[in-house]
Scaffold this motif. Sequence first.
Motif, short mmCIF file in Angstrom:
data_model
loop_
_atom_site.label_atom_id
_atom_site.label_comp_id
_atom_site.label_asym_id
_atom_site.label_seq_id
_atom_site.Cartn_x
_atom_site.Cartn_y
_atom_site.Cartn_z
N LYS A 217 0.86 -1.19 0.10
CA LYS A 217 -0.06 0.03 -0.07
C LYS A 217 0.89 1.19 0.08
N GLY A 218 2.32 1.25 0.32
CA GLY A 218 3.04 2.37 0.26
C GLY A 218 4.60 1.81 0.36
N ALA A 219 5.42 2.75 0.64
CA ALA A 219 6.98 2.53 0.92
C ALA A 219 7.12 1.66 1.80
N VAL A 220 7.87 0.69 1.62
CA VAL A 220 8.13 -0.42 2.56
C VAL A 220 9.56 -0.29 2.98
N SER A 221 9.70 -0.15 4.10
CA SER A 221 11.27 -0.10 4.72
C SER A 221 11.82 -1.61 4.81
N ALA A 222 12.57 -1.88 3.93
CA ALA A 222 13.11 -3.30 3.70
C ALA A 222 14.17 -3.40 4.39
N GLU A 295 4.32 -2.99 8.86
CA GLU A 295 4.20 -4.49 9.12
C GLU A 295 3.16 -5.18 8.17
N GLN A 296 2.00 -4.52 8.06
CA GLN A 296 1.01 -5.16 7.13
C GLN A 296 1.54 -5.38 5.47
N ASP A 297 2.17 -4.29 5.00
CA ASP A 297 2.99 -4.45 3.86
C ASP A 297 3.94 -5.53 3.80
N ALA A 298 4.77 -5.71 4.76
CA ALA A 298 5.97 -6.75 4.91
C ALA A 298 5.28 -8.03 4.75
N ARG A 299 4.21 -8.08 5.56
CA ARG A 299 3.52 -9.37 5.85
C ARG A 299 3.18 -9.86 4.06
#
Length: 332
Positions: A217-222, A295-299
Amino acid sequence: MRALGLIRALGRPLALATTLALTLAAPGRAAETIRLAVQKTGTFSWELAAIRASGLDKEAGLALEVTELASTEAGKIAMRAGSADIILSDWLWVSRERALGAKLTFYPYSSALGAVMVPSSSPIKSLADLKGRKLAVAGGAIDKSWLLLQARMKQDGIDLKSEATIAYGAPPLIAAKALDGEMEASLNFWNFCAQLEAKGFRRLAGIEDILPKLGAKGAVSAVGYVFDENWAASHRDAVARFIAMTRKAKQLLVTSDAAWDKIAPLTGTSDVTLLKTYRERYRDGIPHRSIAEEEQDARVLYRVLAEIGGRDLVGPAPELDPGTFYHAVPGD
């Protein structure tokens, strides 16, 4: 305008964390030591330079004991051996380690990701044009960016791994091959992409550009600060002050070009164009979303990576471990 947007994005969490840090770093308190294992050539060393030059570590009541290492893998070894309190790594590795019994946890550091780069005159105009081309990939066959790129291309019916000529290598080697014209396109880490960009190469697509198609949904901090959750529980104040300190450093690097004068010698270049590109890409990667959103996007992306990378990548856990992200900072 980019800088103004980042300032606004950082404002609320930064204000909360700063208030907490000023409360916890009471006058007369002895500085608490935090051991950091840092890749010598990594961007974390840039942030630390800004912290020390501006005295943010002293303001936070922290004594930063820094061990410089040759690679990110060396940092993981230091963490496993208990010789470092905090390193930089990714949530994928943290979740895998948790599945294997190590209770590590992750807090976002940067959403700056790599990109597919091509020469400015290249006839390659879209990712679909990579089919049948020579593509150099940094980081190996299970590099996260490479797997995400494959997953995105499979949505369009292209198996890039089998339908392009792939060459793997270390990031500096891949950048050198791109400059020498040995490969038609390259996928590399963001700072090496910045080097190519400064040399006139074109960004065909950033990995961040393909993430929405994969469900983010947005920029993800990898990449994030990684530490043991038991250590964090017994040093909760210090962890909160550390995070507040790093947020203030990021704000400084957004608002002050002069602060980059302290960083320039660490980048290994005096090229004005490259330094400007480094600065812009670093700023673009500063996290500004809530931990829940991250966390939602990382999942979601973890499932994509687990499907294409398998056990070699994620170990025994098909889902992101629930404790992967650190939630104990007020305001997050």
